[in-house]
Write a protein that holds these residues in place. Structure first.
Motif, PDB file in Angstrom:
ATOM      1  N   VAL A   1       0.839  -1.198   0.000  1.00  0.00           N
ATOM      2  CA  VAL A   1       0.000   0.000   0.000  1.00  0.00           C
ATOM      3  C   VAL A   1       0.873   1.247   0.000  1.00  0.00           C
ATOM      4  CG1 VAL A   1      -1.786   1.287   1.218  1.00  0.00           C
ATOM      5  CG2 VAL A   1      -1.886  -1.203   1.142  1.00  0.00           C
ATOM      6  N   TRP A   2       1.941   1.242   0.813  1.00  0.00           N
ATOM      7  CA  TRP A   2       2.850   2.392   0.824  1.00  0.00           C
ATOM      8  C   TRP A   2       3.513   2.575  -0.541  1.00  0.00           C
ATOM      9  CZ3 TRP A   2       2.767   6.472   3.422  1.00  0.00           C
ATOM     10  CH2 TRP A   2       2.468   6.506   4.785  1.00  0.00           C
ATOM     11  N   ARG A   3       3.967   1.496  -1.126  1.00  0.00           N
ATOM     12  CA  ARG A   3       4.614   1.598  -2.438  1.00  0.00           C
ATOM     13  C   ARG A   3       3.651   2.186  -3.467  1.00  0.00           C
ATOM     14  NH1 ARG A   3       6.339  -3.478  -0.561  1.00  0.00           N
ATOM     15  NH2 ARG A   3       8.577  -3.564  -0.076  1.00  0.00           N
ATOM     16  N   LEU A   4       2.419   1.711  -3.445  1.00  0.00           N
ATOM     17  CA  LEU A   4       1.448   2.208  -4.407  1.00  0.00           C
ATOM     18  C   LEU A   4       1.093   3.666  -4.107  1.00  0.00           C
ATOM     19  CD1 LEU A   4      -0.415   1.925  -6.782  1.00  0.00           C
ATOM     20  CD2 LEU A   4      -2.069   0.722  -5.314  1.00  0.00           C
ATOM     21  N   ALA A   5       0.970   4.027  -2.840  1.00  0.00           N
ATOM     22  CA  ALA A   5       0.655   5.416  -2.488  1.00  0.00           C
ATOM     23  C   ALA A   5       1.750   6.360  -2.987  1.00  0.00           C
ATOM     24  CB  ALA A   5       0.478   5.557  -0.981  1.00  0.00           C
ATOM     25  N   ILE A   6       3.002   5.948  -2.882  1.00  0.00           N
ATOM     26  CA  ILE A   6       4.109   6.759  -3.407  1.00  0.00           C
ATOM     27  C   ILE A   6       4.045   6.804  -4.930  1.00  0.00           C
ATOM     28  CG2 ILE A   6       6.622   6.842  -3.676  1.00  0.00           C
ATOM     29  CD1 ILE A   6       6.801   5.734  -0.781  1.00  0.00           C
ATOM     30  N   ALA A   7       3.790   5.653  -5.554  1.00  0.00           N
ATOM     31  CA  ALA A   7       3.717   5.601  -7.013  1.00  0.00           C
ATOM     32  C   ALA A   7       2.590   6.482  -7.552  1.00  0.00           C
ATOM     33  CB  ALA A   7       3.507   4.152  -7.470  1.00  0.00           C
ATOM     34  N   MET A   8       1.465   6.515  -6.857  1.00  0.00           N
ATOM     35  CA  MET A   8       0.336   7.344  -7.296  1.00  0.00           C
ATOM     36  C   MET A   8       0.696   8.822  -7.269  1.00  0.00           C
ATOM     37  SD  MET A   8      -2.557   5.142  -5.298  1.00  0.00           S
ATOM     38  CE  MET A   8      -3.958   6.230  -5.527  1.00  0.00           C
ATOM     39  N   GLN A   9       1.360   9.253  -6.203  1.00  0.00           N
ATOM     40  CA  GLN A   9       1.735  10.664  -6.116  1.00  0.00           C
ATOM     41  C   GLN A   9       2.829  11.006  -7.123  1.00  0.00           C
ATOM     42  OE1 GLN A   9       1.652  12.135  -1.710  1.00  0.00           O
ATOM     43  NE2 GLN A   9       1.998   9.923  -1.673  1.00  0.00           N
ATOM     44  N   ALA A  10       3.751  10.077  -7.338  1.00  0.00           N
ATOM     45  CA  ALA A  10       4.795  10.303  -8.339  1.00  0.00           C
ATOM     46  C   ALA A  10       4.217  10.364  -9.742  1.00  0.00           C
ATOM     47  CB  ALA A  10       5.847   9.203  -8.252  1.00  0.00           C
TER      48      ALA A  10
ATOM     49  N   VAL B   1      15.049   9.866  -3.217  1.00  0.00           N
ATOM     50  CA  VAL B   1      15.183   9.539  -1.798  1.00  0.00           C
ATOM     51  C   VAL B   1      14.071  10.262  -1.049  1.00  0.00           C
ATOM     52  CG1 VAL B   1      16.784   9.356   0.135  1.00  0.00           C
ATOM     53  CG2 VAL B   1      17.686   9.547  -2.199  1.00  0.00           C
ATOM     54  N   LEU B   2      13.361   9.531  -0.173  1.00  0.00           N
ATOM     55  CA  LEU B   2      12.188  10.087   0.502  1.00  0.00           C
ATOM     56  C   LEU B   2      12.193   9.765   1.985  1.00  0.00           C
ATOM     57  CD1 LEU B   2       9.486   8.883  -2.066  1.00  0.00           C
ATOM     58  CD2 LEU B   2      10.327  11.235  -1.821  1.00  0.00           C
ATOM     59  N   SER B   3      11.632  10.672   2.762  1.00  0.00           N
ATOM     60  CA  SER B   3      11.317  10.429   4.167  1.00  0.00           C
ATOM     61  C   SER B   3       9.889   9.906   4.249  1.00  0.00           C
ATOM     62  CB  SER B   3      11.447  11.724   4.972  1.00  0.00           C
ATOM     63  OG  SER B   3      10.676  11.666   6.167  1.00  0.00           O
ATOM     64  N   LEU B   4       9.712   8.693   4.769  1.00  0.00           N
ATOM     65  CA  LEU B   4       8.375   8.108   4.856  1.00  0.00           C
ATOM     66  C   LEU B   4       7.491   8.909   5.815  1.00  0.00           C
ATOM     67  CD1 LEU B   4       6.675   5.759   3.781  1.00  0.00           C
ATOM     68  CD2 LEU B   4       7.419   4.408   5.755  1.00  0.00           C
ATOM     69  N   ALA B   5       8.086   9.443   6.874  1.00  0.00           N
ATOM     70  CA  ALA B   5       7.305  10.246   7.813  1.00  0.00           C
ATOM     71  C   ALA B   5       6.711  11.466   7.120  1.00  0.00           C
ATOM     72  CB  ALA B   5       8.177  10.668   8.995  1.00  0.00           C
ATOM     73  N   ASP B   6       7.472  12.069   6.214  1.00  0.00           N
ATOM     74  CA  ASP B   6       6.969  13.254   5.527  1.00  0.00           C
ATOM     75  C   ASP B   6       5.986  12.890   4.427  1.00  0.00           C
ATOM     76  OD1 ASP B   6       8.488  15.876   6.480  1.00  0.00           O
ATOM     77  OD2 ASP B   6       9.838  14.172   6.648  1.00  0.00           O
ATOM     78  N   VAL B   7       6.157  11.738   3.802  1.00  0.00           N
ATOM     79  CA  VAL B   7       5.132  11.252   2.876  1.00  0.00           C
ATOM     80  C   VAL B   7       3.815  11.078   3.625  1.00  0.00           C
ATOM     81  CG1 VAL B   7       4.422   9.365   1.365  1.00  0.00           C
ATOM     82  CG2 VAL B   7       6.807  10.129   1.362  1.00  0.00           C
ATOM     83  N   ALA B   8       3.893  10.515   4.828  1.00  0.00           N
ATOM     84  CA  ALA B   8       2.686  10.316   5.630  1.00  0.00           C
ATOM     85  C   ALA B   8       2.041  11.647   6.012  1.00  0.00           C
ATOM     86  CB  ALA B   8       3.025   9.513   6.890  1.00  0.00           C
TER      87      ALA B   8
END
Length: 256
Positions: A68-77, A134-141
């Motif tokens: 789910v996290w991977r897809l959430a990042i992919a959707m925003q990208a 390179v991403l911070s997962l906390a900031d993606v959240a």
């Protein structure tokens, strides 16, 4: 078959479809995607599948990544790629995801003095030319929890990746034929110069002062605003907002 050949074969194969349940789960997590009209939301799903198929995620420093996290990042990208298609993703492969802020050591060589100075920056995101994102997962959240506050680290770094498709990042990405490059440069430069002057004079600005660091940062920051606070961008820099509307398409519209 060697490793390189197997990777090439994988990337040339069609992207597998995203599972329906996984898509619904991720869509609930990404308000910017939910706010798209239906045709663009459907195309976003296809682009996100292409992104997942051609990118490799690496959990760094104990970060916990699931599908789910991977897809959430992919959707925003994939949001900045909506008008441009999967060619937007070319030239790089890896995504490094840290639990939170990460440190980057840099060396600067002064040609005049011959002195090398080392420094360490603390970042929430970075994009390397032909290298990883390179991403911070906390900031993606945080961006998912507050989607309309003007900040989105994934969109910011994808804007840099778009910029780098034309060479070194300078705030001028490859433009569609319908857009005039000279108009882009003149409009963005004038708005950037105005922001720099306002920041130097200590004035409060609607655009994050970080955008005054360099033209490429101005493009990345205003790209974030296009998707997550378009009204503020129109108030702050209407000509820039019009350019980004033409480049990215209309921004998502929050419900209500």
């Amino acid at each position: 078959m060697g490793l390189i050949d197997s990777l090439l074969a994988r990337f040339r194969a069609p992207a597998p479809p995203i599972d329906d349940a996984l898509w619904r789960h991720a869509l609930e997590r990404v308000p910017l995607a939910r706010a798209l009209d239906e045709p663009r939301r459907l195309y976003l799903r296809r682009l996100a599948g292409d992104f997942l198929h051609t990118k490799r995620f690496h959990a760094m420093g104990g970060a916990e990544l699931d599908d789910v996290w991977r897809l959430a990042i992919a959707m925003q990208a994939s949001l900045p790629a909506l008008p441009h298609g999967p060619a937007t993703f070319r030239g790089w492969t890896n995504i490094l995801v840290y639990p939170g802020e990460f440190n980057v050591r840099r060396s600067h060589y002064d040609a005049r003095s011959g002195v090398v100075t080392d420094s360490e920056d603390t970042l929430i995101g970075e994009a390397w030319d032909r290298g990883p994102m390179v991403l911070s997962l906390a900031d993606v959240a945080l961006d998912l929890e507050a989607p309309w506050d003007g900040f989105n680290v994934v969109v910011h770094e994808m804007a840099h990746k778009l910029d780098m498709l034309a060479g070194a990042a300078n705030g001028v990405p490859p433009l569609p034929r319908s857009m005039n490059r000279r108009e882009w440069i003149q409009t963005m430069q004038a708005a950037f110069d105005a922001l720099v002057k306002a920041v130097e004079r200590g004035r409060s600005t609607l655009i994050d002062p970080y955008a005054a660091e360099a033209p490429e940062e101005f493009f990345a920051v205003t790209s974030e605003m296009h998707f997550s606070t378009p009204r503020t961008l129109r108030d702050a820099a209407p000509k820039v907002a019009a350019l980004l509307d033409a480049f990215y398409g209309p921004p998502p519209i929050p419900a209500g």
